[in-house]
Structures are given as structure tokens and as C-alpha cells.
Design an enzyme around this catalytic site. Sequence first.
Site, PDB file in Angstrom:
ATOM      1  CE  LYS A   1     -12.830  30.234 -10.221  1.00  0.00           C
ATOM      2  NZ  LYS A   1     -12.050  30.893 -11.287  1.00  0.00           N
ATOM      3  CG  ASN A   2      -9.892  27.812 -11.950  1.00  0.00           C
ATOM      4  OD1 ASN A   2     -10.840  28.550 -12.241  1.00  0.00           O
ATOM      5  ND2 ASN A   2      -8.933  28.189 -11.135  1.00  0.00           N
TER       6      ASN A   2
ATOM      7  NE  ARG B   1      -5.886  36.338 -18.233  1.00  0.00           N
ATOM      8  CZ  ARG B   1      -5.482  35.209 -18.795  1.00  0.00           C
ATOM      9  NH1 ARG B   1      -6.134  34.096 -18.537  1.00  0.00           N
ATOM     10  NH2 ARG B   1      -4.449  35.176 -19.597  1.00  0.00           N
TER      11      ARG B   1
ATOM     12  CB  CYS C   1      -8.582  41.072 -13.160  1.00  0.00           C
ATOM     13  SG  CYS C   1      -7.336  39.888 -12.674  1.00  0.00           S
TER      14      CYS C   1
ATOM     15  NE  ARG D   1      -5.055  36.700 -14.801  1.00  0.00           N
ATOM     16  CZ  ARG D   1      -6.127  36.185 -14.223  1.00  0.00           C
ATOM     17  NH1 ARG D   1      -6.892  36.947 -13.495  1.00  0.00           N
ATOM     18  NH2 ARG D   1      -6.450  34.924 -14.409  1.00  0.00           N
TER      19      ARG D   1
ATOM     20  CG  ASP E   1      -5.845  30.047  -7.794  1.00  0.00           C
ATOM     21  OD1 ASP E   1      -6.378  29.286  -8.620  1.00  0.00           O
ATOM     22  OD2 ASP E   1      -5.334  31.137  -8.101  1.00  0.00           O
TER      23      ASP E   1
ATOM     24  NE  ARG F   1     -15.119  36.217 -11.058  1.00  0.00           N
ATOM     25  CZ  ARG F   1     -14.140  36.735 -11.802  1.00  0.00           C
ATOM     26  NH1 ARG F   1     -13.682  37.939 -11.547  1.00  0.00           N
ATOM     27  NH2 ARG F   1     -13.603  36.041 -12.799  1.00  0.00           N
TER      28      ARG F   1
HETATM   29  C1  EPZ Z   1      -5.529  30.150 -14.265  1.00  0.00           C
HETATM   30  O1  EPZ Z   1      -5.498  31.477 -14.714  1.00  0.00           O
HETATM   31  C2  EPZ Z   1      -6.626  30.114 -13.218  1.00  0.00           C
HETATM   32  N1  EPZ Z   1      -7.908  30.466 -13.836  1.00  0.00           N
HETATM   33  C3  EPZ Z   1      -6.284  31.083 -12.092  1.00  0.00           C
HETATM   34  O2  EPZ Z   1      -7.299  30.953 -11.107  1.00  0.00           O
HETATM   35  C4  EPZ Z   1      -4.948  30.673 -11.487  1.00  0.00           C
HETATM   36  O3  EPZ Z   1      -4.592  31.595 -10.485  1.00  0.00           O
HETATM   37  C5  EPZ Z   1      -3.874  30.650 -12.578  1.00  0.00           C
HETATM   38  O4  EPZ Z   1      -4.283  29.780 -13.655  1.00  0.00           O
HETATM   39  C6  EPZ Z   1      -2.536  30.156 -12.066  1.00  0.00           C
HETATM   40  O5  EPZ Z   1      -2.667  28.889 -11.519  1.00  0.00           O
HETATM   41  C7  EPZ Z   1      -8.544  29.543 -14.577  1.00  0.00           C
HETATM   42  O6  EPZ Z   1      -8.085  28.435 -14.765  1.00  0.00           O
HETATM   43  C8  EPZ Z   1      -9.862  29.962 -15.161  1.00  0.00           C
HETATM   44  P1  EPZ Z   1      -1.890  31.690 -16.271  1.00  0.00           P
HETATM   45  P2  EPZ Z   1      -4.659  31.844 -16.039  1.00  0.00           P
HETATM   46  O7  EPZ Z   1      -2.158  31.877 -17.734  1.00  0.00           O
HETATM   47  O8  EPZ Z   1      -4.662  30.727 -16.974  1.00  0.00           O
HETATM   48  C9  EPZ Z   1       1.152  35.165 -17.308  1.00  0.00           C
HETATM   49  C10 EPZ Z   1      -8.842  31.727  -9.518  1.00  0.00           C
HETATM   50  O9  EPZ Z   1      -8.668  32.345  -8.477  1.00  0.00           O
HETATM   51  N2  EPZ Z   1       0.679  34.990 -18.695  1.00  0.00           N
HETATM   52  O10 EPZ Z   1      -1.389  30.367 -15.807  1.00  0.00           O
HETATM   53  O11 EPZ Z   1      -5.153  33.167 -16.503  1.00  0.00           O
HETATM   54  C11 EPZ Z   1       0.040  35.675 -16.405  1.00  0.00           C
HETATM   55  O12 EPZ Z   1      -0.047  37.072 -16.473  1.00  0.00           O
HETATM   56  C12 EPZ Z   1      -8.097  32.105 -10.785  1.00  0.00           C
HETATM   57  O13 EPZ Z   1      -9.580  30.718  -9.619  1.00  0.00           O
HETATM   58  C13 EPZ Z   1       1.288  35.743 -19.690  1.00  0.00           C
HETATM   59  O14 EPZ Z   1       2.179  36.538 -19.444  1.00  0.00           O
HETATM   60  O15 EPZ Z   1      -3.203  32.012 -15.460  1.00  0.00           O
HETATM   61  C14 EPZ Z   1       0.453  35.182 -15.043  1.00  0.00           C
HETATM   62  O16 EPZ Z   1       1.399  36.089 -14.504  1.00  0.00           O
HETATM   63  C15 EPZ Z   1      -7.314  33.382 -10.600  1.00  0.00           C
HETATM   64  N3  EPZ Z   1       0.847  35.590 -20.981  1.00  0.00           N
HETATM   65  C16 EPZ Z   1       1.139  33.854 -15.351  1.00  0.00           C
HETATM   66  O17 EPZ Z   1       1.473  33.884 -16.757  1.00  0.00           O
HETATM   67  C17 EPZ Z   1      -0.155  34.706 -21.298  1.00  0.00           C
HETATM   68  O18 EPZ Z   1      -0.496  34.595 -22.515  1.00  0.00           O
HETATM   69  C18 EPZ Z   1       0.252  32.638 -15.104  1.00  0.00           C
HETATM   70  O19 EPZ Z   1      -0.930  32.880 -15.806  1.00  0.00           O
HETATM   71  C19 EPZ Z   1      -0.763  33.965 -20.263  1.00  0.00           C
HETATM   72  C20 EPZ Z   1      -0.319  34.108 -18.974  1.00  0.00           C
END
Ligand code: EPZ
Length: 418
Positions: free
Chosen positions: A22-23, A93, A117, A122, A305, A397
Site C-alpha cells: 500500500k505504502n 493522510r 488521525c 500528522r 507499522d 484500508r
Molecule cells: C508513512 O507515514 C506511512 N504511510 C505510515 O504507514 C508509516 O507508519 C510511517 O510512514 C512511518 O513509517 C505512508 O507511507 C502512506 P512520517 P508518514 O512522515 O509519511 C512526524 C500505515 O499504517 N512528521 O514518516 O505520514 C510525524 O508526525 C501508515 O500504513 C512531522 O513532524 O510518516 C511522525 O511522528 C500509518 N512533520 C514522524 O514524523 C512532517 O512534516 C514520522 O512521520 C512529517 C512527519
Amino acid sequence: MDRLIIRGGIPLRGRVEVGGAKNAALPEMAASLLTGESIRLHRVPQLGDVKTFIGLLSHLGASVERDDRETISLRADGIGQCEAPYQLVRTMRASVLVLGPLVARFGRARVSLPGGCAIGPRPINLHLAALEKMGATVSLDAGYVEAKAPRLRGARITFDGQTVTGTENIMMAAALADGMTVLENAACEPEVVDLAELLNRMGASIEGAGTPTISIEGVSHLHGAEHEVIPDRVETGTFMVAAAITGGDVTVNRCLPGHLEAITEKLRETGVVVEETDCSIRVSGDGPLRGVSVRTHPYPGFATDMQAQFMALMSIAQGSSVITETVFENRFMHVNELVRMGADIKVIGTAAFVHGVPVLSGAPVMATDLRASASLVLAGLASQGITTVSRVYHLDRGYESIERKLQGLGADIERVAE
Ligand code: EPZ
């Protein structure tokens, strides 16, 4: 809203095939916005999030056809507007992934802020700061982010924190920027590598994906391409835990064991036997389970995850374990529901202290987010009695027909419409 009804206590046995990730599929669908030519993606799972993303791309004016069970064709030659509306973005998201491509190709984008969420606020500040460094003017208006740039220019960008979709968004934006972009502290997830592979097939010039430093030499345009999405490592890990938690013997096919080294290592520490080939993983867990502690970490560390699924397993291990969530602020929504099934778990800050119990008891439980739902299904499979998981739209999802796949492994599980 559907429910899953699970009669637990049956060791799962047999072979199961996982779908495309998915990702990886979601950013690769967004990449289709970077060209007016056709993009054909194979092994795209039929998931709730994929359907939502198809709706978003169609809303923007792209044409998206599902050619067969695993293949979709996308063509963004009819983009009529560059706004991703709140009612679409709030449900997923990952919609933020259209931001970089739209600004790069059309010079503008108006994307609803994703909002929070179940697992955390996020934010997307890292995405926006990077776009500004590339010359975009970014403003916030009525819950939307607006980004404009006649043409993005290459820049050296160091992410303040590792962000998967942030790395993907900026990699896509940089592919059409003027000049060289170098990303430091980039995410190293396999999904980032897979997206870079697609972009390079489209004519991009990207090096270093999979390492913290990614270089992107911008080009004037990108062309059509065909690509097969990598297997879903989280779905793979979920079935590995399903074998372990039921004391069964399951082989997961069409997967990439190299993407799950941290998970495999931790499962082996619990006493579970894991055997690998280059495209399959066999997990047999009929012995006692030892409590093992885990800290989630960006790839190649233990995937956040997989945290909820591993916690379900530790709930019935002998001894204690500490599960620390370092990536998201609120990713323990499954704890209260597991406790209702008899688990002994206490959360203090970012750590969950799990004391294994001999067996869990089936109960009616409610899914709150995608991976928490998976955790509850796994707990139900291991429980004595009946577990009813409601609000399984969360599960849908990210898992395609999970009950059918589990039935194929001998599970007593059925879906009923609520
Ligand atoms: C991706 O989300 C995945 N989703 C998530 O999978 C996964 O849990 C996550 O990466 C971590 O591996 C997709 O790829 C569609 P991040 P993402 O930006 O990109 C903070 C699932 O279950 N952050 O790496 O949204 C954020 O709040 C989903 O399949 C900021 O502060 O995660 C988090 O604490 C859930 N500012 C951390 O960084 C930003 O601009 C990691 O977030 C961006 C992120």
C-alpha cells in the site's frame, strides 16, 4: 459497517500470498501526475486507501482504470484543477503526496491539511519547509496549504526529522525541478526506493534512494512507464505474527524477506522458527513464546507499522516485554482493547509494559486505526472463545480480504455486515 467474527484457538497452517505494498502504491500513483503519458502499475492491491487515492486523482482530472485484479493504468493528461479537497484528504493522510507532483508539473497546488488521525497529529511542516527551499511560496488558508512556483529549483535540503511521505513528496517535486536537489536525513524505507525506481523508469535521474542522502538531477519532462509494486512488508509481517500467535506453521509467498530483517530477528528472539528463501518466509511457532522488548524506529529498524501486531503476540508470551513507540505520538489505541481481552499491559508515556498471560479471552472489540485493527484480529485468532471486531473499515484500508486469506490458513473467521 462490517464486523469480523473470529473463533480463536486454531493454529494456522498453510501458504498465503501477500499483495503489493500500500505504502509504495500510493506515492507511485501520485507520481503519475508528473507526466501526461500513461503509467501502468502492476500488483496494486484492492484496498480502501487505493480506492480513495483513485478518487482523488480522478477528482483532479486524471484518468485511472483498473485493468485487472492487480493492475491499474493512470494518465494525468486531463488535469483540470490542482485542489485536493478536505473531504478526501481527511480520510487519508497520504493524499498529501499529490502536493509535490502538482507544484512541480503545474506550478501550483491547494491541498487540505490532513488533520490528525488516531495515531497522532500528522503534521506536514517538513514537506512544506522543503518546498519553500525549492522556491515555492507556501501559505495556509482556511485549513488548506497553497504552494506556488513558476518552476521549482534544485536545493540542498536536510530534513529536521525522518519523514517517509516527506521524502517521497520532495523526491517527486525535485524530479522536474531546475537543477540538482540533494536530500539529507532522507527516509530509507523500501517504499522510497521503489518510488525512485519508478521515477527513474519515467526518465528521472535519482541516486541514493534507500540511503539518508538522495540526489535528484531535475529534468524538463518525464514520460510514461510500467512498474510492479514491491510486496507489502507489513502485510507479510502480520501473517508472520499470525503464525506465531496461534502456534501454527505458515509460509508467506511472493514477499521480500530482506525488507523484514528487524521483524524476523525479534520473532526469532521470542523462540519462533523463521526460515527464508529469496521470495518466501516460513514461520512456525508451536513452542513457548519468550517476552522480547522492542523499540520502533525508521527503516531498517523495527517498523512502527508492526508495533501493534507484535504487542498482541507479547500479550501471550512467557515473561515481560517493553514496547516503546518512538515514531508516532499516540499509537497505543489497541492497548485498551487488548486489555479487555485479558492482556496485562500498562502504558507509561511512550512505553507499553506487557506481562504475558497464558491465554486471552474472546470479546467484542472496536478497531480504531489500521494496524490496531490487525492487532485485534491477531489477538482474536489466539483467544479462547469468540471475538467480534467492529469498524473493520479501518482494516480494509490496508489489508485486502484479510478474512479470506486467514480462512485459507484454517482460521474460523467470517465477515458480517453490521
Ligand atoms: C508513512 O507515514 C506511512 N504511510 C505510515 O504507514 C508509516 O507508519 C510511517 O510512514 C512511518 O513509517 C505512508 O507511507 C502512506 P512520517 P508518514 O512522515 O509519511 C512526524 C500505515 O499504517 N512528521 O514518516 O505520514 C510525524 O508526525 C501508515 O500504513 C512531522 O513532524 O510518516 C511522525 O511522528 C500509518 N512533520 C514522524 O514524523 C512532517 O512534516 C514520522 O512521520 C512529517 C512527519
